[in-house]
Every structure is written in C-alpha cells, then in structure tokens.
Scaffold this motif. Structure first.
Motif, PDB file in Angstrom:
ATOM      1  N   GLY A  52       0.775  -1.232   0.000  1.00  0.00           N
ATOM      2  CA  GLY A  52       0.000   0.000   0.000  1.00  0.00           C
ATOM      3  C   GLY A  52       0.804   1.278   0.000  1.00  0.00           C
ATOM      4  O   GLY A  52       0.245   2.367   0.137  1.00  0.00           O
ATOM      5  N   PHE A  53       2.126   1.178  -0.152  1.00  0.00           N
ATOM      6  CA  PHE A  53       2.943   2.386  -0.181  1.00  0.00           C
ATOM      7  C   PHE A  53       4.178   2.155  -1.037  1.00  0.00           C
ATOM      8  O   PHE A  53       4.524   1.032  -1.391  1.00  0.00           O
ATOM      9  N   ALA A  54       4.845   3.241  -1.352  1.00  0.00           N
ATOM     10  CA  ALA A  54       6.144   3.190  -2.018  1.00  0.00           C
ATOM     11  C   ALA A  54       6.939   4.410  -1.609  1.00  0.00           C
ATOM     12  O   ALA A  54       6.379   5.448  -1.244  1.00  0.00           O
ATOM     13  N   VAL A 123       9.946  11.125  -1.318  1.00  0.00           N
ATOM     14  CA  VAL A 123       8.510  11.219  -1.061  1.00  0.00           C
ATOM     15  C   VAL A 123       7.965   9.849  -0.664  1.00  0.00           C
ATOM     16  O   VAL A 123       8.254   8.847  -1.319  1.00  0.00           O
ATOM     17  N   LEU A 124       7.183   9.816   0.410  1.00  0.00           N
ATOM     18  CA  LEU A 124       6.460   8.621   0.790  1.00  0.00           C
ATOM     19  C   LEU A 124       5.095   8.672   0.119  1.00  0.00           C
ATOM     20  O   LEU A 124       4.299   9.571   0.385  1.00  0.00           O
ATOM     21  N   LEU A 125       4.822   7.718  -0.762  1.00  0.00           N
ATOM     22  CA  LEU A 125       3.560   7.651  -1.477  1.00  0.00           C
ATOM     23  C   LEU A 125       2.655   6.640  -0.792  1.00  0.00           C
ATOM     24  O   LEU A 125       2.972   5.445  -0.753  1.00  0.00           O
ATOM     25  N   LEU A 126       1.546   7.092  -0.236  1.00  0.00           N
ATOM     26  CA  LEU A 126       0.584   6.198   0.397  1.00  0.00           C
ATOM     27  C   LEU A 126      -0.576   5.942  -0.561  1.00  0.00           C
ATOM     28  O   LEU A 126      -1.181   6.883  -1.088  1.00  0.00           O
ATOM     29  N   GLY A 127      -0.898   4.673  -0.772  1.00  0.00           N
ATOM     30  CA  GLY A 127      -2.066   4.317  -1.571  1.00  0.00           C
ATOM     31  C   GLY A 127      -3.280   4.224  -0.660  1.00  0.00           C
ATOM     32  O   GLY A 127      -3.306   3.398   0.256  1.00  0.00           O
ATOM     33  N   VAL A 128      -4.275   5.062  -0.890  1.00  0.00           N
ATOM     34  CA  VAL A 128      -5.425   5.144   0.016  1.00  0.00           C
ATOM     35  C   VAL A 128      -6.725   4.906  -0.741  1.00  0.00           C
ATOM     36  O   VAL A 128      -6.801   5.064  -1.960  1.00  0.00           O
ATOM     37  N   HIS A 171      -5.201   3.966  -4.066  1.00  0.00           N
ATOM     38  CA  HIS A 171      -4.516   2.689  -3.856  1.00  0.00           C
ATOM     39  C   HIS A 171      -4.305   1.944  -5.175  1.00  0.00           C
ATOM     40  O   HIS A 171      -3.183   1.518  -5.488  1.00  0.00           O
ATOM     41  N   ARG A 172      -5.350   1.797  -5.944  1.00  0.00           N
ATOM     42  CA  ARG A 172      -5.248   1.072  -7.214  1.00  0.00           C
ATOM     43  C   ARG A 172      -4.357   1.813  -8.204  1.00  0.00           C
ATOM     44  O   ARG A 172      -3.575   1.207  -8.939  1.00  0.00           O
ATOM     45  N   GLY A 173      -4.465   3.135  -8.233  1.00  0.00           N
ATOM     46  CA  GLY A 173      -3.650   3.932  -9.147  1.00  0.00           C
ATOM     47  C   GLY A 173      -2.174   3.851  -8.820  1.00  0.00           C
ATOM     48  O   GLY A 173      -1.330   3.815  -9.721  1.00  0.00           O
ATOM     49  N   LEU A 174      -1.842   3.795  -7.520  1.00  0.00           N
ATOM     50  CA  LEU A 174      -0.437   3.692  -7.134  1.00  0.00           C
ATOM     51  C   LEU A 174       0.132   2.342  -7.556  1.00  0.00           C
ATOM     52  O   LEU A 174       1.244   2.268  -8.083  1.00  0.00           O
ATOM     53  N   GLY A 186      -1.954  -8.261   5.327  1.00  0.00           N
ATOM     54  CA  GLY A 186      -1.033  -8.228   6.447  1.00  0.00           C
ATOM     55  C   GLY A 186      -0.522  -6.834   6.748  1.00  0.00           C
ATOM     56  O   GLY A 186      -1.142  -5.829   6.397  1.00  0.00           O
ATOM     57  N   SER A 187       0.636  -6.776   7.386  1.00  0.00           N
ATOM     58  CA  SER A 187       1.210  -5.515   7.843  1.00  0.00           C
ATOM     59  C   SER A 187       1.680  -4.643   6.681  1.00  0.00           C
ATOM     60  O   SER A 187       2.177  -5.146   5.672  1.00  0.00           O
ATOM     61  N   HIS A 188       1.519  -3.319   6.848  1.00  0.00           N
ATOM     62  CA  HIS A 188       2.104  -2.384   5.879  1.00  0.00           C
ATOM     63  C   HIS A 188       3.634  -2.422   5.952  1.00  0.00           C
ATOM     64  O   HIS A 188       4.312  -2.025   5.004  1.00  0.00           O
TER      65      HIS A 188
END
Length: 209
Positions: A52-54, A123-128, A171-174, A186-188
């Motif tokens: 969910g992140f990058a 940059v921290l990219l969060l998929g939400v 989220h899907r776009g990321l 599971g865990s992020h």
C-alpha cells in the motif's frame, strides 16, 4: 485543478521501514544511498503482496535515475519496472530485498550533465481508498496541504527537518503506476513518525509520536 491550502504546523518527521533482516537492510540502504533518509527496525509481522505504499526519489536527470537503479540492483534489489521515458519524464521502479518498492524518477527527458548521487526529493507515497477523505483527515491532524489534484493526488508540506515528504495516491492507481498487482494483506511494514500525537489513518497506516 490544483489547490493549495495552508493551516497548521504538524508534519511527517520520519519514516521507519520494518524489515525481517535488520543487518541486511542496513547494508542495502547504505549501498543504495538513502540510509540517512529512513529508519529501520526489525519486524516479523506477516505481510504479502502490495503493502500500500512506495518510497520515491526525485533526481536531476535520466543518468542519475539509472545510477540509483544500478546501485540498488547491485546491492540486491529487483527491477519491477525498467527505467524508461514517459510523457512525464523518465523513471523506473525497484523492489528492495526487504520488499519495499522504490520509484526513481526525473521530470527531465535529457541529461544536462553527468550522473550524480544527489537526491532532490524523497517522497512517501501512500495508496489510500479515498484521497479526498484521507486528505481531510490529515488536515484535521494538523498537516498542511502543499498541492492537491482532486481525488487523484495530494502532497503535504514537508517539515523543516524532515528528509521525506508525504503524498497520497488512490490505492489502485499507485499499484498501477508502480507496475505491481493491487492485492496485498497483512502488515504495511512501515511506521510514520509525526510531530503530533500518535494515531492510525483511515487506511491503517500508523503514526508514532
């Protein structure tokens, strides 16, 4: 249309990646060249698929993108999306041995000089699930919006001493942008350090005081 908002003063202070092998992660991130921009701690929390992140690095030109990709691969990373030109510039995606996805990018399509190891932005990219709703949640927590493009992307102002900016994607776009399947569980495997109180956001990303 982009909007700009300014209000409170809370911000992202640190990013901690949770890894299974702490010593190996330290060696990798030192060789990659980003060890001063993140923190690491050991974790055995189950995690599979897209977390969910990058993390994203913005650099000066294509040669520097390639230099960081090469350094990552030499240190043990896997290429997820080979570096290539796009309508936005030039970039690619690698996955660290601990599973973290790293996007390397530049808005430049041609080099104006030789490759360097300098990073313009991290940059921290969060998929939400809902960019607009999560943006308002973070504004309520005291973060300041720097740029916002409707329900697609929001970037918050960096703190005065933080080496990392925070941004929100769908989220899907990321996942699509990174070139990975959208599913995960599971865990992020990440913790965000803030200048305010501890909390968890609507998508389960944990902020520590």
């Amino acid at each position: 249309m982009a909007t700009t908002t300014s209000s409170a003063s809370a911000s992202l202070a640190s990013v901690t990646l949770e890894v299974a092998d702490l010593d190996a992660a330290r060696r990798f991130y030192s060789a990659f060249g980003v060890d001063t921009r993140i923190r690491l701690r050991a974790s055995e929390a189950p995690s599979s698929g897209f977390r969910g992140f990058a993390m994203a690095l913005t650099v000066s030109g294509p040669a520097t993108v390639d230099a960081f990709v090469d350094a990552a691969v030499t240190a043990g990373a896997t290429v997820v999306k080979p570096a290539a030109k796009s309508m936005w510039g030039y970039g690619g995606v690698v996955q660290a041995p601990d599973g973290t996805l790293w996007k390397l990018a530049t808005s430049a399509k041609k080099d104006n000089g030789p490759a360097t190891r300098e990073i313009d932005d991290t940059v921290l990219l969060l998929g939400v699930a809902d960019v607009k709703a999560t943006k308002e949640f973070y504004v309520g927590q005291g973060l300041t919006v720097a740029r916002s493009f409707g329900g697609k992307y929001t970037e918050f102002a960096a703190g005065p001493s933080s080496p990392v900016k925070l941004a929100l994607y769908k989220h899907r776009g990321l996942a699509k942008d990174l070139g990975v399947p959208v599913d995960g569980s599971g865990s992020h495997r990440i913790a965000l350090g803030g200048t305010g109180n501890a909390f968890a956001d609507p998508d389960g990303f944990v902020w520590e005081a």
